[in-house]
Design a protein around this motif. Structure first.
Motif, short mmCIF file in Angstrom:
data_model
loop_
_atom_site.label_atom_id
_atom_site.label_comp_id
_atom_site.label_asym_id
_atom_site.label_seq_id
_atom_site.Cartn_x
_atom_site.Cartn_y
_atom_site.Cartn_z
N CYS A 99 22.98 28.57 -36.57
CA CYS A 99 22.40 27.36 -35.97
C CYS A 99 23.44 26.60 -35.15
O CYS A 99 23.13 26.07 -34.10
CB CYS A 99 21.87 26.43 -37.07
N ARG A 105 16.88 31.08 -43.45
CA ARG A 105 15.73 31.05 -42.54
C ARG A 105 15.65 29.72 -41.79
O ARG A 105 14.94 29.60 -40.81
CB ARG A 105 14.42 31.26 -43.32
N THR A 106 16.33 28.69 -42.33
CA THR A 106 16.35 27.36 -41.70
C THR A 106 17.78 26.83 -41.75
O THR A 106 18.62 27.34 -42.49
CB THR A 106 15.43 26.36 -42.44
N THR A 123 20.28 23.05 -40.34
CA THR A 123 20.37 21.81 -39.56
C THR A 123 21.78 21.68 -39.00
O THR A 123 22.75 22.20 -39.57
CB THR A 123 20.06 20.56 -40.41
N ALA A 172 16.95 20.38 -36.41
CA ALA A 172 16.46 21.39 -37.34
C ALA A 172 16.20 22.68 -36.57
O ALA A 172 15.63 22.66 -35.47
CB ALA A 172 15.19 20.92 -38.03
N VAL A 215 15.00 27.00 -36.99
CA VAL A 215 14.32 28.01 -37.81
C VAL A 215 14.53 29.37 -37.15
O VAL A 215 14.78 29.46 -35.95
CB VAL A 215 12.81 27.73 -37.96
N TRP A 222 17.42 32.50 -33.91
CA TRP A 222 17.31 31.08 -34.21
C TRP A 222 16.69 30.35 -33.04
O TRP A 222 16.95 30.70 -31.87
CB TRP A 222 18.71 30.49 -34.47
#
Length: 148
Positions: A51, A107-108, A110, A131, A133, A139
């Motif tokens: 992320c 899977r997620t 921040t 956020a 996902v 991603w």
């Protein structure tokens, strides 16, 4: 793969934005040239592995005014139909303040960041918790909450 892993690759897409070339320092703030760092994501040569990497590449896409990349890395359910860049806005620097989850094992995730800019010469900051996902593998940005 780290931004320094493949020194021979250059982005296939034209570089956009004021004074950005494949050899320029990457706007995301990592110590690598744009073409070896976020430029490879913008060109579609690779996907961000975390992320934080996606956040950095999206910031660099705002700097380089790469609307295609921003839309491509935005979750379809929350994505706007288009992106218009303000010609008076200049992105100056990105600070990553925190990252939670968002690795190959999640899977997620921040990322909390502060992006510094000038708007018609007046300094400002954008402070957001974003956020992310996984969507069909890569991603994507889902949504953000402004802080401050």
């Amino acid at each position: 793969m780290s931004p320094r892993a493949s020194r021979s690759k250059r982005p296939a897409a034209p570089v956009r934005g004021p004074g950005i070339s494949p050899e320029s320092p990457c706007p995301c703030g990592l110590p690598a040239a744009y073409g070896l760092c976020c430029g490879r994501f913008h060109a579609g040569e690779a996907h961000a592995a975390t992320c934080e990497q996606l956040m950095r590449s999206r910031y660099a896409a705002f700097v380089t005014q790469d609307a295609d990349y921003l839309l491509r890395t935005w979750l379809q359910e929350t994505r706007p139909p288009s992106i218009a860049f303000d010609p008076a806005l200049r992105w100056q620097r990105l600070e990553i303040l925190d990252a939670t989850d968002g690795t190959a094992f999640h899977r997620t995730g921040t990322v909390t960041f502060r992006a510094h800019f000038t708007d018609d010469g007046t300094p400002g900051t954008l402070h957001e918790k974003s956020a992310f996902v996984r969507h069909e593998g890569p991603w994507v940005y889902a949504r953000g909450v402004f802080i401050d």
